[in-house]
Design an enzyme around this catalytic site. Structure first.
Site, mmCIF file in Angstrom:
data_model
loop_
_atom_site.group_PDB
_atom_site.id
_atom_site.type_symbol
_atom_site.label_atom_id
_atom_site.label_comp_id
_atom_site.label_asym_id
_atom_site.label_seq_id
_atom_site.Cartn_x
_atom_site.Cartn_y
_atom_site.Cartn_z
ATOM 1 N N HIS A 110 -14.281 -10.042 60.247
ATOM 2 C CA HIS A 110 -13.917 -8.944 61.404
ATOM 3 C C HIS A 110 -12.887 -9.264 62.043
ATOM 4 O O HIS A 110 -13.182 -10.328 63.022
ATOM 5 C CB HIS A 110 -15.161 -8.473 61.989
ATOM 6 C CG HIS A 110 -14.913 -7.238 62.990
ATOM 7 N ND1 HIS A 110 -15.361 -7.376 64.111
ATOM 8 C CD2 HIS A 110 -14.354 -6.080 62.600
ATOM 9 C CE1 HIS A 110 -15.034 -6.133 64.955
ATOM 10 N NE2 HIS A 110 -14.370 -5.530 64.013
ATOM 11 N N ARG A 111 -11.702 -8.613 62.161
ATOM 12 C CA ARG A 111 -10.701 -9.194 62.841
ATOM 13 C C ARG A 111 -10.099 -10.557 62.702
ATOM 14 O O ARG A 111 -10.042 -11.130 63.579
ATOM 15 C CB ARG A 111 -10.755 -8.728 64.220
ATOM 16 C CG ARG A 111 -11.110 -7.152 64.611
ATOM 17 C CD ARG A 111 -11.322 -6.853 66.052
ATOM 18 N NE ARG A 111 -12.012 -5.662 66.116
ATOM 19 C CZ ARG A 111 -12.622 -5.055 67.272
ATOM 20 N NH1 ARG A 111 -12.262 -5.752 68.407
ATOM 21 N NH2 ARG A 111 -13.192 -4.062 67.096
ATOM 22 N N ASP B 195 -18.333 -10.918 62.647
ATOM 23 C CA ASP B 195 -17.528 -11.818 63.413
ATOM 24 C C ASP B 195 -17.699 -13.315 63.078
ATOM 25 O O ASP B 195 -16.884 -14.153 63.435
ATOM 26 C CB ASP B 195 -17.715 -11.612 65.093
ATOM 27 C CG ASP B 195 -17.620 -10.154 65.537
ATOM 28 O OD1 ASP B 195 -16.730 -9.433 64.845
ATOM 29 O OD2 ASP B 195 -17.973 -9.745 66.530
ATOM 30 N N GLU C 81 -10.768 -8.268 57.592
ATOM 31 C CA GLU C 81 -10.457 -7.001 58.201
ATOM 32 C C GLU C 81 -9.423 -7.168 59.187
ATOM 33 O O GLU C 81 -9.706 -7.989 60.325
ATOM 34 C CB GLU C 81 -11.920 -6.339 58.687
ATOM 35 C CG GLU C 81 -11.773 -4.776 59.187
ATOM 36 C CD GLU C 81 -11.583 -4.838 60.564
ATOM 37 O OE1 GLU C 81 -11.420 -3.781 61.019
ATOM 38 O OE2 GLU C 81 -11.554 -5.814 61.274
ATOM 39 N N LYS D 47 -5.313 2.783 62.701
ATOM 40 C CA LYS D 47 -5.383 3.139 64.078
ATOM 41 C C LYS D 47 -4.847 4.417 64.417
ATOM 42 O O LYS D 47 -5.268 5.217 65.340
ATOM 43 C CB LYS D 47 -5.330 2.211 65.211
ATOM 44 C CG LYS D 47 -6.158 0.706 64.877
ATOM 45 C CD LYS D 47 -7.320 1.037 64.864
ATOM 46 C CE LYS D 47 -8.234 1.172 66.059
ATOM 47 N NZ LYS D 47 -9.614 1.050 66.060
ATOM 48 N N ASP E 122 -6.805 -4.657 62.203
ATOM 49 C CA ASP E 122 -6.229 -3.148 62.782
ATOM 50 C C ASP E 122 -4.701 -3.060 63.044
ATOM 51 O O ASP E 122 -4.365 -4.115 63.369
ATOM 52 C CB ASP E 122 -7.079 -3.008 64.107
ATOM 53 C CG ASP E 122 -8.601 -3.138 64.201
ATOM 54 O OD1 ASP E 122 -9.217 -2.428 63.598
ATOM 55 O OD2 ASP E 122 -8.693 -4.589 64.415
ATOM 56 N N GLU F 230 -7.401 -1.527 58.721
ATOM 57 C CA GLU F 230 -7.884 -0.248 59.524
ATOM 58 C C GLU F 230 -6.854 0.129 60.061
ATOM 59 O O GLU F 230 -6.110 -0.239 60.957
ATOM 60 C CB GLU F 230 -8.801 -0.447 60.663
ATOM 61 C CG GLU F 230 -9.382 0.740 60.886
ATOM 62 C CD GLU F 230 -10.662 0.368 62.021
ATOM 63 O OE1 GLU F 230 -10.670 1.237 63.007
ATOM 64 O OE2 GLU F 230 -11.307 -0.610 62.054
ATOM 65 N N HIS G 82 -6.218 -4.246 67.943
ATOM 66 C CA HIS G 82 -7.334 -3.185 68.031
ATOM 67 C C HIS G 82 -7.044 -2.097 68.727
ATOM 68 O O HIS G 82 -7.165 -1.036 68.580
ATOM 69 C CB HIS G 82 -8.492 -3.739 68.306
ATOM 70 C CG HIS G 82 -9.718 -2.970 68.171
ATOM 71 N ND1 HIS G 82 -10.086 -2.173 69.403
ATOM 72 C CD2 HIS G 82 -10.496 -2.197 66.947
ATOM 73 C CE1 HIS G 82 -11.035 -1.287 68.894
ATOM 74 N NE2 HIS G 82 -11.514 -1.385 67.604
#
Length: 215
Positions: A6-7, A210, A33, A96, A35, A94, A48
């Site tokens: 995640h990120r 994470d 992943e 945004k 953003d 992702e 993000h």
């Protein structure tokens, strides 16, 4: 099961930075992943929030800065991430904001990064429709933290690859329904050991976390 950072590896390094993605690769993730917003000069950048306030020493809207200026705050471009990852794992982008869709797709098309290693997700389902309008093959993931039934219906309509539900929404019954509809289940953001055990018991297809080293 697919391990998704995640990120990057947000639990270890500053989120959505090249260092975080490098750490995720070191932890052998199958996918990262991230953003994406657009910079002032319409370049897809990896952050993000719509502002740089929380994650950098600066202040202001992402759209107020050029990509070069954002780099000085440690915010990479999507192209920077493509070059770093270099097809070592998949990338879940992702979206945004809907206005970023065309720039993201153009960047993907112009890259040596393999298109079949890209998955585009969004909470903004209009953005996913925009993706599908421009590209009828790229993998799409439907993000939801509320209505899973509606997400399943939309995913079927969009010929999506996956649904990305908040893990608290998951039950054995709705997981089976997603599988029956040939939808991959990539659930987020699962960090605590007991929650990881729970989602594994449901045989989800991927865990977004994470802490990739905990899965």
């Amino acid at each position: 099961m697919i391990l998704i950072g995640h990120r990057g590896a947000k639990g270890h390094m500053a989120e959505n930075t090249l260092a975080s993605f490098e750490k995720a690769l070191q932890l052998n993730v199958d996918m990262i992943e991230l953003d994406v917003f657009l910079s002032r000069d319409n370049i897809p950048v990896v952050i993000h929030d719509k502002t740089i306030d929380r994650t950098t020493s600066g202040f202001g809207l992402v759209s107020s800065f050029s990509a070069r200026e954002l780099r000085e705050f440690g915010i990479p471009t999507l192209q920077d991430v493509f070059q770093l990852v270099n097809n070592q794992c998949d990338i879940n982008i992702e979206v945004k904001e809907i206005k970023a869709v065309k720039s993201i797709l153009d960047l993907i098309d112009s890259n040596i990064f393999s298109k079949d290693k890209i998955l585009i997700s969004s909470f903004d389902w209009n953005a996913l429709q925009e993706v599908r309008f421009h590209d009828d093959e790229i993998r799409i993931g439907v993000l939801t933290e509320t209505d899973l039934e509606l997400a399943i219906a939309f995913a079927k309509f969009m010929q999506a690859y996956s649904i990305h539900p908040y893990y608290h929404l998951l039950t054995p019954e709705n997981c089976q329904k997603m599988k029956n509809n040939r939808l991959k289940i990539f659930t987020w953001t699962v960090n605590e050991p007991e929650d990881i055990i729970f989602v594994k018991s449901l045989y989800v297809d991927g865990i977004i976390t994470d802490f990739p080293d905990r899965v």
